[in-house]
Design a protein around this motif. Sequence first.
Motif, PDB file in Angstrom:
ATOM      1  N   GLU A  41     -17.850-111.485  60.571  1.00 22.22           N
ATOM      2  CA  GLU A  41     -17.544-112.130  61.735  1.00 22.22           C
ATOM      3  C   GLU A  41     -17.311-113.200  62.340  1.00 22.22           C
ATOM      4  N   ALA A  42     -18.940-113.980  61.563  1.00 20.04           N
ATOM      5  CA  ALA A  42     -18.544-115.281  62.768  1.00 20.04           C
ATOM      6  C   ALA A  42     -17.995-116.433  61.669  1.00 20.04           C
ATOM      7  N   ASP A  43     -17.818-115.539  60.009  1.00 15.21           N
ATOM      8  CA  ASP A  43     -17.315-116.955  59.035  1.00 15.21           C
ATOM      9  C   ASP A  43     -19.054-117.766  57.930  1.00 15.21           C
ATOM     10  N   MET A  44     -19.880-116.753  58.219  1.00 11.31           N
ATOM     11  CA  MET A  44     -21.550-116.625  57.826  1.00 11.31           C
ATOM     12  C   MET A  44     -21.658-116.749  56.798  1.00 11.31           C
ATOM     13  N   GLU A  45     -22.463-116.622  56.344  1.00 13.64           N
ATOM     14  CA  GLU A  45     -23.138-116.184  55.264  1.00 13.64           C
ATOM     15  C   GLU A  45     -24.809-115.599  55.060  1.00 13.64           C
ATOM     16  N   LEU A  46     -25.365-114.488  54.821  1.00 15.18           N
ATOM     17  CA  LEU A  46     -26.573-114.506  54.977  1.00 15.18           C
ATOM     18  C   LEU A  46     -27.282-113.818  53.809  1.00 15.18           C
ATOM     19  N   GLN A  47     -28.503-114.969  53.452  1.00 18.54           N
ATOM     20  CA  GLN A  47     -29.132-115.459  52.659  1.00 18.54           C
ATOM     21  C   GLN A  47     -30.760-114.758  52.654  1.00 18.54           C
ATOM     22  N   VAL A  48     -30.985-113.558  51.740  1.00 18.83           N
ATOM     23  CA  VAL A  48     -32.448-112.921  52.287  1.00 18.83           C
ATOM     24  C   VAL A  48     -33.496-113.550  50.967  1.00 18.83           C
TER      25      VAL A  48
END
Length: 641
Positions: free
Chosen positions: A508-515
Amino acid sequence: MGNRIWLIWLIWLVAFVCAAVVLSAMSVVTLRLVEQSNEDVQQGADAYLEERVRLAMWRLDSLAASIVGAEDARPAEELFTKDYRDVVQSQSVTTVPVTGIYSNAPSYTNVYWGVNLQQKEPQVQSPQVYQEEFLLGNSVDPSANKLYSKKLEKLNEILAAPVGNAKSGSVSNLDLACMSSHVLSFPAALAKDSLVQVEVLAQKDDNDFSLSSLNKQAPSKKKNSKVVGYKNDPEVQQKISKAEKNKRQKAVARYADNVSNYSQWNANPLEVKDAKTLNARDSTPEMTAFTPVWLDDELVLVRRVRVLGSEKLQGIWLKKQEITKQLLDEVSDLFPTAKLEPYLDQVSENTAENVMLKLPFILIPQESTLSSVAVNLRDVIDGPIGLAWLGVGFALAAGFFTLRGVIKMSERRTAFVSSVTHELRTPLTTFRLYSDMLSSGLVKEPATKQKYLETLRTESERLTHLVENVLAYSRIERGGAAVKKSEDLSLGALLERVSERLEIRAKEADMELQVQVTEFDSERKLKLNTTAIEQILFNLVDNAAKYACDGGKVILLIAEFQKNNLRIAVCDQGCGVSRRERGRLFKPFHKTAEQAASTKPGVGLGLALCRRLARAMKGDLFYEKVEQGACFVLKVPAELK
């Protein structure tokens, strides 16, 4: 806003004024207590000093009375010079050629002397000075004769000198000695007057200082005072000292009883025409008691003697240093550093209580440290007043922190209401606007309708997230755990469960989550509150999505085990957190309405809620400084399986 700030300042001003009044009152009470304690201690010290002075004066007068009394008891014949004793001896009166005072004079005397007052030019002679041939003829050692001769020469100079070293032609010291001695004309009357005077002095003051006497007095402020305070009162001590002086005067004046045994003298003294006409009665000396007198800086004892129709003045030149030493030794246990100074004002009736009665000395105790004592403030603080100060301190501290807590609570409530109101107004306004447009048919195109519906869904999720945070924080504030259920699962399963929701929020914030998690840690089983972990991680990712979107586009989630603790770090690549903001990160509702309007959406409750949830699980949440962006670390104990 201005009125509210003014009201807060007014509340603090009133609080500080009340605290100042309390502290001022306590200070006045403390100072008054210190002054009262100082007065009590000072009065006690002065009373103790007065008691020792009275005891010292008894000792001094007793010793002086014994010295002067021994000289009073000395026969007049023993002080006669050789020439005069030859005349007496011619009247068949048994005498000795050399008096006992020649070889056995007291240590406190310089020389004994005598003067015939009926001579036109009186010559001072001494019964201790002889012709050397006379001494040798009587088998007496003449070695002391030279010493007495020198002392007699010095005495002649003293007696011939004018009083007070004045100009020549004034009254000489010998004249002063004659005037100071008692008159022989009426010795019995003198004795009677002395005894009457002593009785009058003894009865002059009220000497009853008992409590029973005090109770019989008229009501006064002293009647209800303490016994010690009454006894230590300066006026009472002064009365006691005067009464003691009267008693001493009566005691040392008892020698006057012997004066009453002297024969009455005729108004016209006998004239010696022929020594053979004198009988034994005429050769019996009549004398007065010795009187002390200061001749410049020398102390002498003088008395008048009448014998064979002639009147003589007999005297003893005393050693001032030796007399002083004996007297000070008598009171050395009471006043080790005391001094005895000559007392010259013998005419005054109101003499001080520390003036000796038999010898003209005044006692100087020299105990300034004892007569100027003071109470240490620390001693007062250690007592009840210290407990009172401690209680006042605790009360003021409690009042301060309570008032500050109330004001902060009021500020937090105001901030919460204003920020929550602002946060609610935005989605509600959107709901109303878009729902009106959709319901009224103003939006015709399907794509636009779909866009409006998506906006309504987003705003509803935002509103739901806000309400969930507020309710969860409210439950924790009331003392209840937000999530009590614990689950058994692996770290990988936990991250897989929460990652989908976190990825949606990041997109939604044009970001990517990396785990990032190792395969070994991912398979390890643990037991913990997964709901609380999910809520904490969502808030951390939500913050990163809101505040780091202008920077890097990656949100990094790192999970690992450190011994028995699970450590999860959520880091972004944004502009980070300023040093000023770090102190307020975990405070609830730290955003005002203006801050909420000018910054990203939110009321400043997410991080405070996350830390409370972490600590409810006996863990913690803290900010970790990194080179770029912001990093929040969750650390909770995990029960491994």
